[in-house]
Design a protein around this motif. Structure first.
Motif, PDB file in Angstrom:
ATOM      1  N   TYR A 195      50.139 -40.494 -33.068  1.00  0.00           N
ATOM      2  CA  TYR A 195      50.281 -41.897 -32.718  1.00  0.00           C
ATOM      3  C   TYR A 195      49.953 -42.705 -33.954  1.00  0.00           C
ATOM      4  N   ILE A 196      50.285 -43.950 -33.963  1.00  0.00           N
ATOM      5  CA  ILE A 196      50.037 -44.793 -35.128  1.00  0.00           C
ATOM      6  C   ILE A 196      48.541 -44.862 -35.413  1.00  0.00           C
ATOM      7  N   GLY A 197      48.142 -44.516 -36.632  1.00  0.00           N
ATOM      8  CA  GLY A 197      46.742 -44.519 -37.026  1.00  0.00           C
ATOM      9  C   GLY A 197      46.003 -43.234 -36.718  1.00  0.00           C
ATOM     10  N   GLN A 198      46.727 -42.228 -36.206  1.00  0.00           N
ATOM     11  CA  GLN A 198      46.084 -40.993 -35.750  1.00  0.00           C
ATOM     12  C   GLN A 198      45.492 -40.171 -36.897  1.00  0.00           C
TER      13      GLN A 198
ATOM     14  N   ALA B 126      34.017 -48.587 -33.405  1.00  0.00           N
ATOM     15  CA  ALA B 126      33.940 -49.337 -32.147  1.00  0.00           C
ATOM     16  C   ALA B 126      33.571 -48.424 -30.980  1.00  0.00           C
ATOM     17  N   ASN B 127      33.114 -47.203 -31.281  1.00  0.00           N
ATOM     18  CA  ASN B 127      32.634 -46.240 -30.281  1.00  0.00           C
ATOM     19  C   ASN B 127      33.731 -45.743 -29.336  1.00  0.00           C
ATOM     20  N   ALA B 128      34.997 -45.752 -29.773  1.00  0.00           N
ATOM     21  CA  ALA B 128      36.079 -45.287 -28.907  1.00  0.00           C
ATOM     22  C   ALA B 128      35.876 -43.833 -28.494  1.00  0.00           C
ATOM     23  N   ASP B 129      35.277 -43.033 -29.379  1.00  0.00           N
ATOM     24  CA  ASP B 129      35.030 -41.630 -29.035  1.00  0.00           C
ATOM     25  C   ASP B 129      33.952 -41.493 -27.971  1.00  0.00           C
ATOM     26  N   TYR B 130      32.934 -42.354 -27.993  1.00  0.00           N
ATOM     27  CA  TYR B 130      31.858 -42.320 -27.008  1.00  0.00           C
ATOM     28  C   TYR B 130      32.260 -42.992 -25.697  1.00  0.00           C
ATOM     29  N   LEU B 131      33.276 -43.867 -25.749  1.00  0.00           N
ATOM     30  CA  LEU B 131      33.695 -44.643 -24.574  1.00  0.00           C
ATOM     31  C   LEU B 131      34.936 -44.050 -23.905  1.00  0.00           C
ATOM     32  N   ASN B 132      35.193 -42.783 -24.162  1.00  0.00           N
ATOM     33  CA  ASN B 132      36.332 -42.082 -23.536  1.00  0.00           C
ATOM     34  C   ASN B 132      37.657 -42.744 -23.883  1.00  0.00           C
ATOM     35  N   GLY B 133      37.749 -43.297 -25.098  1.00  0.00           N
ATOM     36  CA  GLY B 133      38.928 -44.057 -25.467  1.00  0.00           C
ATOM     37  C   GLY B 133      39.843 -43.393 -26.469  1.00  0.00           C
ATOM     38  N   VAL B 134      39.552 -42.159 -26.848  1.00  0.00           N
ATOM     39  CA  VAL B 134      40.396 -41.495 -27.841  1.00  0.00           C
ATOM     40  C   VAL B 134      40.500 -40.007 -27.498  1.00  0.00           C
ATOM     41  N   SER B 135      41.704 -39.474 -27.611  1.00  0.00           N
ATOM     42  CA  SER B 135      41.950 -38.045 -27.406  1.00  0.00           C
ATOM     43  C   SER B 135      42.248 -37.408 -28.759  1.00  0.00           C
ATOM     44  N   PHE B 136      41.563 -36.307 -29.038  1.00  0.00           N
ATOM     45  CA  PHE B 136      41.789 -35.600 -30.295  1.00  0.00           C
ATOM     46  C   PHE B 136      42.684 -34.383 -30.102  1.00  0.00           C
ATOM     47  N   ASN B 137      43.277 -34.265 -28.907  1.00  0.00           N
ATOM     48  CA  ASN B 137      44.131 -33.125 -28.606  1.00  0.00           C
ATOM     49  C   ASN B 137      45.589 -33.507 -28.373  1.00  0.00           C
ATOM     50  N   LYS B 138      45.878 -34.803 -28.262  1.00  0.00           N
ATOM     51  CA  LYS B 138      47.247 -35.248 -28.010  1.00  0.00           C
ATOM     52  C   LYS B 138      48.059 -35.224 -29.298  1.00  0.00           C
TER      53      LYS B 138
ATOM     54  N   LEU C 183      51.659 -44.865 -29.362  1.00  0.00           N
ATOM     55  CA  LEU C 183      51.007 -46.098 -29.800  1.00  0.00           C
ATOM     56  C   LEU C 183      49.501 -46.118 -29.592  1.00  0.00           C
ATOM     57  N   VAL C 184      48.983 -45.428 -28.578  1.00  0.00           N
ATOM     58  CA  VAL C 184      47.570 -45.579 -28.221  1.00  0.00           C
ATOM     59  C   VAL C 184      46.759 -44.343 -28.583  1.00  0.00           C
ATOM     60  N   THR C 185      45.441 -44.532 -28.650  1.00  0.00           N
ATOM     61  CA  THR C 185      44.535 -43.462 -29.060  1.00  0.00           C
ATOM     62  C   THR C 185      44.275 -42.435 -27.967  1.00  0.00           C
TER      63      THR C 185
ATOM     64  N   SER D 211      42.518 -44.982 -14.295  1.00  0.00           N
ATOM     65  CA  SER D 211      42.608 -45.883 -15.441  1.00  0.00           C
ATOM     66  C   SER D 211      41.996 -45.193 -16.646  1.00  0.00           C
ATOM     67  N   MET D 212      42.321 -45.686 -17.826  1.00  0.00           N
ATOM     68  CA  MET D 212      41.722 -45.140 -19.040  1.00  0.00           C
ATOM     69  C   MET D 212      41.623 -46.218 -20.115  1.00  0.00           C
ATOM     70  N   TYR D 213      40.628 -46.043 -20.960  1.00  0.00           N
ATOM     71  CA  TYR D 213      40.395 -46.943 -22.081  1.00  0.00           C
ATOM     72  C   TYR D 213      41.164 -46.428 -23.281  1.00  0.00           C
ATOM     73  N   ALA D 214      41.716 -47.308 -24.079  1.00  0.00           N
ATOM     74  CA  ALA D 214      42.464 -46.902 -25.263  1.00  0.00           C
ATOM     75  C   ALA D 214      42.515 -48.052 -26.255  1.00  0.00           C
ATOM     76  N   MET D 215      42.940 -47.740 -27.462  1.00  0.00           N
ATOM     77  CA  MET D 215      43.090 -48.750 -28.498  1.00  0.00           C
ATOM     78  C   MET D 215      44.446 -48.599 -29.180  1.00  0.00           C
ATOM     79  N   PHE D 216      44.984 -49.720 -29.641  1.00  0.00           N
ATOM     80  CA  PHE D 216      46.175 -49.741 -30.470  1.00  0.00           C
ATOM     81  C   PHE D 216      45.718 -49.951 -31.909  1.00  0.00           C
ATOM     82  N   LEU D 217      46.210 -49.131 -32.819  1.00  0.00           N
ATOM     83  CA  LEU D 217      45.791 -49.178 -34.215  1.00  0.00           C
ATOM     84  C   LEU D 217      46.940 -49.600 -35.118  1.00  0.00           C
TER      85      LEU D 217
END
Length: 343
Positions: free
Chosen positions: A246-249, A231-243, A57-59, A73-79
């Protein structure tokens, strides 16, 4: 409920804060501010399949939270399925590997829980609010970021973690609901009468976020309106491009690898109060973006990168001049050829 703790920051800062708060002490440093985040709520997600459930579900890569040397803890988004942001969250690990706490916008808490339950299907996952048990606080200093390294402690009552997005946003504290501001400060710094200031309109966490251009919650990140990289998720440590998926991936990965991003959230400064018209334009009348949140003379907006930061255009809202700053926490090697288009 047992939760992870981190007190090294408190020990490092105790002496400096004590000196700054003593009567007659001379201090040129800005004091620390402790503020309860009344617009944020904590959701508990528990179950044997909690990691694969959230992974789909999460980025971000939730499995990192279970690693002994992983973050607290980690930052993430639901898409949504179109790759647009529905909810932002900070996910906290606990001492129970099958339990996570998810911080969300209080205004969207019901919708957030409904979204989680919709994808639960046959998984043995429990989803409920813990607003009667724990509430989120933030400790910050506008002049310098928190200096925290991960370290577990069995001291009771609190979860303490640096903000996983950017150090300048301070330290997150999850505290029992019976700890009000005076009790919490005494719990954090024993034998110190005054340890941090309370927030006020001219020095609030909301203003701090706006100064750094970080959007938060459904009002500043309207569901279905922007992409995570905008929303700068890539700059804010909120998205993994190696996992895994997920929805919206799919769209998120495609945009990342193509490097084609036209708009991003950025901090704004205003020369006059913002009215009901939030459209940012050039002097010539070109539409360059929109203000998503504002307070005092600060705000955050989703703006076109190239004409705003790389051009010479003057920006206005309702004919009044405004200014946009390039966030200091953006990577220094951001290339112009990556600032093109997401449509």
């Amino acid at each position: 409920m047992n939760i992870c703790k981190n007190f090294k920051f408190l020990r490092n800062m105790r002496g400096g804060i004590r000196n700054a708060s003593m009567p007659g002490a001379r201090s040129t440093a800005s004091p620390y501010v402790l503020e309860r985040l009344r617009n944020r709520e904590l959701i508990r997600v528990n179950g044997a399949e909690v990691v694969p459930f959230l992974q789909g579900l999460v980025t971000n890569d939730v499995s990192r939270l279970q690693h002994p040397s992983g973050p607290a803890s980690m930052y993430a988004m639901f898409l949504n399925r179109g790759g647009r942001v529905l909810f932002d969250t900070i996910i906290y690990r606990t001492n129970d590997p099958e339990t996570f706490l998810l911080e969300c916008d209080r205004e969207a808490s019901s919708d957030f829980r409904r979204h989680l339950r919709m994808f639960r299907v046959r998984k043995q996952i429990d989803i409920d609010t813990v607003e009667d048990e724990y509430v989120p606080w933030v400790l910050y200093n506008d002049q310098k970021p928190s200096e925290i390294t991960q370290r577990s402690s069995k001291s009771s009552g609190l979860f303490i973690s640096p903000d996983p997005r950017v150090g300048a946003l301070g330290t997150r504290l999850l505290a029992p609901t019976d700890l009000n501001w005076p009790k919490l400060t005494k719990t954090l710094w024993r034998d110190v009468d005054i340890v941090a200031a309370e927030s006020h309109p001219e020095n609030s966490y909301q203003l701090l976020r706006y100064k750094h251009g970080v959007g938060e919650g459904v009002r500043e990140l309207p569901p279905g309106k922007c992409f995570p990289l905008e929303a700068n998720a890539d700059y804010l440590n909120g998205v993994s491009f190696n996992k895994g998926c997920y929805i919206g991936q799919e769209l998120t990965a495609r945009v990342h690898h193509s490097g084609v991003i036209r708009k991003r959230y950025m901090p704004m400064r205003f020369t006059s109060p913002v009215s009901s018209n939030y459209t940012v334009k050039s002097i010539a009348g070109a539409n360059l973006g929109r203000v998503l949140g504002h307070a005092q003379n600060r705000g955050v907006g989703l703006l076109r990168i190239d004409p705003v930061l790389n051009g010479e255009q003057q920006l206005v809202i309702d004919g009044e001049r405004c200014y946009v700053d390039r966030p200091q926490w953006w990577p220094s090697d951001t290339k112009k050829n990556k600032l093109e288009a997401v449509e």
